[in-house]
Write an enzyme that holds these catalytic residues in place. Sequence first.
Site, PDB file in Angstrom:
ATOM      1  N   ASP A 103      -7.734   1.165  -7.784  1.00  0.00           N
ATOM      2  CA  ASP A 103      -8.195   2.489  -8.221  1.00  0.00           C
ATOM      3  C   ASP A 103      -8.817   2.371  -9.609  1.00  0.00           C
ATOM      4  O   ASP A 103      -8.197   1.840 -10.530  1.00  0.00           O
ATOM      5  CB  ASP A 103      -7.020   3.470  -8.247  1.00  0.00           C
ATOM      6  CG  ASP A 103      -6.577   3.845  -6.841  1.00  0.00           C
ATOM      7  OD1 ASP A 103      -7.401   3.768  -5.908  1.00  0.00           O
ATOM      8  OD2 ASP A 103      -5.396   4.196  -6.664  1.00  0.00           O
TER       9      ASP A 103
ATOM     10  N   TYR B 251     -14.791   1.248   1.550  1.00  0.00           N
ATOM     11  CA  TYR B 251     -14.889   1.489   0.106  1.00  0.00           C
ATOM     12  C   TYR B 251     -16.071   0.718  -0.478  1.00  0.00           C
ATOM     13  O   TYR B 251     -16.881   1.257  -1.238  1.00  0.00           O
ATOM     14  CB  TYR B 251     -13.576   1.071  -0.582  1.00  0.00           C
ATOM     15  CG  TYR B 251     -13.586   1.394  -2.058  1.00  0.00           C
ATOM     16  CD1 TYR B 251     -13.085   2.599  -2.538  1.00  0.00           C
ATOM     17  CD2 TYR B 251     -14.152   0.511  -2.975  1.00  0.00           C
ATOM     18  CE1 TYR B 251     -13.137   2.911  -3.890  1.00  0.00           C
ATOM     19  CE2 TYR B 251     -14.210   0.809  -4.325  1.00  0.00           C
ATOM     20  CZ  TYR B 251     -13.690   2.017  -4.781  1.00  0.00           C
ATOM     21  OH  TYR B 251     -13.756   2.308  -6.112  1.00  0.00           O
TER      22      TYR B 251
ATOM     23  N   GLU C 229       0.855  -1.192   0.000  1.00  0.00           N
ATOM     24  CA  GLU C 229       0.000   0.000   0.000  1.00  0.00           C
ATOM     25  C   GLU C 229       0.887   1.237   0.000  1.00  0.00           C
ATOM     26  O   GLU C 229       1.618   1.485   0.954  1.00  0.00           O
ATOM     27  CB  GLU C 229      -0.918  -0.008   1.233  1.00  0.00           C
ATOM     28  CG  GLU C 229      -1.825   1.209   1.374  1.00  0.00           C
ATOM     29  CD  GLU C 229      -2.615   1.540   0.104  1.00  0.00           C
ATOM     30  OE1 GLU C 229      -3.433   0.725  -0.348  1.00  0.00           O
ATOM     31  OE2 GLU C 229      -2.374   2.624  -0.462  1.00  0.00           O
TER      32      GLU C 229
END
Length: 238
Positions: free
Chosen positions: A138, A214, A89
């Site tokens: 993403d 998310y 990450e």
Amino acid sequence: MTEEAGADRPRPGEGGVFGRRTGRKLHSTQSVLMRELLPRLAIGPNDDLTRDALFPSAAELRLEIGFGGGEHLAHHAGHRPTAGFIGCEPFRNGVAKFLELADAKALTNVGIWNGDAGLLIDRLPTGSLAGVDLFYPDPWPKRRQRKRRFVSDDILHRLARVMAQGTMLRFATDIDDYAGWTLARVRRSPHFAWEPTTADDWRQPWPDWPSTRYEAKALREGRPPVYLSIVRNGQSAD
Ligand SMILES: C[S@@+](CC[C@H](N)C(=O)[O-])C[C@H]1O[C@@H](n2cnc3c(N)ncnc32)[C@H](O)[C@@H]1O
């Protein structure tokens, strides 16, 4: 910088990260954990990435790419203490959030790479991974931004090298077009297959699935996720 100008930068997987690397100021507990816990879990640029070196007592090695706040990583590492997990990450605040979970659960079977996953993948030994998770990468939904996506023919080839035969790449997205984009690349890859077992298995998360902030937002906003179980099989990728 214009969006097109991004084409000159290294892509995700080549050391490039298009998303944010830092966000809001960390709160004090997170700062302490970054200073004191991260050095114990962090994977350095020259570390030996064999399972024996990373987690000598682990039965297998697993990888999560882009773990965000670390909900999955902490959950799975907590439930599978006999496995060693590498989490990648680049976003510092995500790492800090994960450290809070790791600290609360006293996890010792996780290594953190705070950077582009591609750079780490290429350092892993061939066939060393028992599974790879890529959840909600993403999306880069605009046509001109799609080259920024983490999934590419190239990254699948590089993942194929490090995944053992028969193991699974679990991919989730709330962006229809990203599901199609990934399936198109899987279909033309000699190293992977997507063979759903039921007509709607791509609508079902895997057993023992913790949702994330998310995912909750995607559901709230009317974007039902797609879950793809992509199996490493076929040709060698050496
Ligand atoms: C949309 S978020 C999803 C986070 C998490 N997987 C979840 O399900 O909640 C995508 C994450 O991928 C990370 N990311 C972006 N580029 C990356 C790269 N090249 N390597 C590893 N992670 C990356 C971002 O920093 C971000 O945290």
